[in-house]
Design a protein around this motif. Structure first.
Motif, PDB file in Angstrom:
ATOM      1  N   MET A 172       0.852  -1.183   0.000  1.00  0.00           N
ATOM      2  CA  MET A 172       0.000   0.000   0.000  1.00  0.00           C
ATOM      3  C   MET A 172       0.892   1.239   0.000  1.00  0.00           C
ATOM      4  O   MET A 172       1.836   1.340   0.762  1.00  0.00           O
ATOM      5  N   THR A 173       0.577   2.191  -0.823  1.00  0.00           N
ATOM      6  CA  THR A 173       1.374   3.402  -0.934  1.00  0.00           C
ATOM      7  C   THR A 173       0.765   4.533  -0.115  1.00  0.00           C
ATOM      8  O   THR A 173      -0.318   4.397   0.450  1.00  0.00           O
ATOM      9  N   VAL A 174       1.470   5.646  -0.112  1.00  0.00           N
ATOM     10  CA  VAL A 174       0.982   6.819   0.620  1.00  0.00           C
ATOM     11  C   VAL A 174      -0.342   7.290   0.041  1.00  0.00           C
ATOM     12  O   VAL A 174      -1.266   7.648   0.786  1.00  0.00           O
ATOM     13  N   GLU A 175      -0.451   7.268  -1.292  1.00  0.00           N
ATOM     14  CA  GLU A 175      -1.703   7.722  -1.929  1.00  0.00           C
ATOM     15  C   GLU A 175      -2.887   6.870  -1.500  1.00  0.00           C
ATOM     16  O   GLU A 175      -3.966   7.392  -1.223  1.00  0.00           O
ATOM     17  N   SER A 176      -2.682   5.551  -1.432  1.00  0.00           N
ATOM     18  CA  SER A 176      -3.787   4.671  -1.057  1.00  0.00           C
ATOM     19  C   SER A 176      -4.088   4.739   0.442  1.00  0.00           C
ATOM     20  O   SER A 176      -5.198   4.414   0.859  1.00  0.00           O
ATOM     21  N   ALA A 177      -3.128   5.163   1.250  1.00  0.00           N
ATOM     22  CA  ALA A 177      -3.369   5.326   2.687  1.00  0.00           C
ATOM     23  C   ALA A 177      -4.060   6.649   2.986  1.00  0.00           C
ATOM     24  O   ALA A 177      -4.696   6.801   4.038  1.00  0.00           O
ATOM     25  N   LEU A 178      -3.947   7.613   2.071  1.00  0.00           N
ATOM     26  CA  LEU A 178      -4.549   8.935   2.300  1.00  0.00           C
ATOM     27  C   LEU A 178      -6.075   8.881   2.243  1.00  0.00           C
ATOM     28  O   LEU A 178      -6.752   9.523   3.048  1.00  0.00           O
ATOM     29  N   LYS A 179      -6.630   8.111   1.312  1.00  0.00           N
ATOM     30  CA  LYS A 179      -8.085   8.093   1.140  1.00  0.00           C
ATOM     31  C   LYS A 179      -8.830   7.595   2.382  1.00  0.00           C
ATOM     32  O   LYS A 179      -9.759   8.267   2.847  1.00  0.00           O
ATOM     33  N   PRO A 180      -8.449   6.443   2.971  1.00  0.00           N
ATOM     34  CA  PRO A 180      -9.160   6.031   4.196  1.00  0.00           C
ATOM     35  C   PRO A 180      -9.001   7.040   5.330  1.00  0.00           C
ATOM     36  O   PRO A 180      -9.938   7.262   6.101  1.00  0.00           O
ATOM     37  N   PHE A 181      -7.811   7.650   5.420  1.00  0.00           N
ATOM     38  CA  PHE A 181      -7.612   8.661   6.457  1.00  0.00           C
ATOM     39  C   PHE A 181      -8.575   9.824   6.262  1.00  0.00           C
ATOM     40  O   PHE A 181      -9.206  10.286   7.220  1.00  0.00           O
ATOM     41  N   ARG A 182      -8.685  10.318   5.034  1.00  0.00           N
ATOM     42  CA  ARG A 182      -9.568  11.458   4.768  1.00  0.00           C
ATOM     43  C   ARG A 182     -11.013  11.127   5.095  1.00  0.00           C
ATOM     44  O   ARG A 182     -11.716  11.917   5.726  1.00  0.00           O
TER      45      ARG A 182
ATOM     46  N   THR B 140      -3.710  16.466   4.067  1.00  0.00           N
ATOM     47  CA  THR B 140      -3.858  16.257   2.627  1.00  0.00           C
ATOM     48  C   THR B 140      -2.904  17.154   1.857  1.00  0.00           C
ATOM     49  O   THR B 140      -2.225  16.701   0.924  1.00  0.00           O
ATOM     50  N   ARG B 141      -2.834  18.426   2.241  1.00  0.00           N
ATOM     51  CA  ARG B 141      -1.898  19.342   1.562  1.00  0.00           C
ATOM     52  C   ARG B 141      -0.459  18.876   1.745  1.00  0.00           C
ATOM     53  O   ARG B 141       0.342  18.932   0.807  1.00  0.00           O
ATOM     54  N   ARG B 142      -0.123  18.434   2.930  1.00  0.00           N
ATOM     55  CA  ARG B 142       1.247  17.984   3.190  1.00  0.00           C
ATOM     56  C   ARG B 142       1.600  16.767   2.345  1.00  0.00           C
ATOM     57  O   ARG B 142       2.675  16.709   1.741  1.00  0.00           O
ATOM     58  N   VAL B 143       0.700  15.785   2.306  1.00  0.00           N
ATOM     59  CA  VAL B 143       0.960  14.573   1.534  1.00  0.00           C
ATOM     60  C   VAL B 143       1.048  14.889   0.047  1.00  0.00           C
ATOM     61  O   VAL B 143       1.939  14.407  -0.650  1.00  0.00           O
ATOM     62  N   GLU B 144       0.137  15.721  -0.450  1.00  0.00           N
ATOM     63  CA  GLU B 144       0.177  16.084  -1.866  1.00  0.00           C
ATOM     64  C   GLU B 144       1.459  16.838  -2.210  1.00  0.00           C
ATOM     65  O   GLU B 144       2.033  16.629  -3.283  1.00  0.00           O
ATOM     66  N   ALA B 145       1.918  17.700  -1.314  1.00  0.00           N
ATOM     67  CA  ALA B 145       3.164  18.429  -1.548  1.00  0.00           C
ATOM     68  C   ALA B 145       4.357  17.466  -1.547  1.00  0.00           C
ATOM     69  O   ALA B 145       5.265  17.590  -2.384  1.00  0.00           O
ATOM     70  N   GLU B 146       4.361  16.511  -0.623  1.00  0.00           N
ATOM     71  CA  GLU B 146       5.444  15.521  -0.577  1.00  0.00           C
ATOM     72  C   GLU B 146       5.460  14.649  -1.821  1.00  0.00           C
ATOM     73  O   GLU B 146       6.516  14.321  -2.346  1.00  0.00           O
ATOM     74  N   LEU B 147       4.262  14.288  -2.300  1.00  0.00           N
ATOM     75  CA  LEU B 147       4.183  13.474  -3.508  1.00  0.00           C
ATOM     76  C   LEU B 147       4.640  14.256  -4.739  1.00  0.00           C
ATOM     77  O   LEU B 147       5.287  13.699  -5.627  1.00  0.00           O
ATOM     78  N   ALA B 148       4.295  15.540  -4.787  1.00  0.00           N
ATOM     79  CA  ALA B 148       4.702  16.364  -5.923  1.00  0.00           C
ATOM     80  C   ALA B 148       6.210  16.574  -5.934  1.00  0.00           C
ATOM     81  O   ALA B 148       6.832  16.643  -7.006  1.00  0.00           O
ATOM     82  N   ALA B 149       6.804  16.658  -4.752  1.00  0.00           N
ATOM     83  CA  ALA B 149       8.252  16.872  -4.655  1.00  0.00           C
ATOM     84  C   ALA B 149       9.037  15.599  -4.997  1.00  0.00           C
ATOM     85  O   ALA B 149      10.177  15.675  -5.426  1.00  0.00           O
ATOM     86  N   ALA B 150       8.394  14.451  -4.812  1.00  0.00           N
ATOM     87  CA  ALA B 150       9.095  13.169  -5.048  1.00  0.00           C
ATOM     88  C   ALA B 150       9.165  12.764  -6.497  1.00  0.00           C
ATOM     89  O   ALA B 150       8.841  13.286  -7.420  1.00  0.00           O
TER      90      ALA B 150
END
Length: 103
Positions: A1-11, A93-103
């Motif tokens: 499971m990736t960060v993106e897939s872990a974000l949805k259940p959290f939200r 959500t903003r933090r994760v999206e920013a981290e994903l964009a930077a990666a």
């Protein structure tokens, strides 16, 4: 499971727990302010179960995103303060999206 897939259940759980906490606060007002205890007897265990799921989702996301422990604990505690889970959901959500964009 990736960060993106872990974000949805959290939200989803952040919103559900936030709404349930507001409902629980209303039930507590009914219980102690108006001596109507029925609703809080139903809502309290439901909120408790959903909060445990929120804790698991927050921990899962935090571990996958490699956050510091103090930040993970702060996100977990956000589910205990009315309206704060909504604020932290946007922040995370903003933090994760920013981290994903930077990666």
């Amino acid at each position: 499971m990736t960060v993106e897939s872990a974000l949805k259940p959290f939200r989803i759980l952040a919103y559900v727990v936030g709404v349930m906490l507001l409902v629980l606060v209303a039930c507590i007002v009914l219980r102690y302010g108006f001596d109507i205890s029925g609703p809080s007897r139903v809502v309290s265990p439901i909120h408790g179960f959903l909060y445990m799921l929120y804790l698991v989702a927050a921990m899962n996301l935090g571990m996958k995103a490699r956050w510091s422990w103090p930040y993970i604990v702060g996100v977990m505690l956000a589910g205990t303060v009315p309206l704060l889970s909504f604020v932290f959901e946007r922040k995370v959500t903003r933090r994760v999206e920013a981290e994903l964009a930077a990666a």
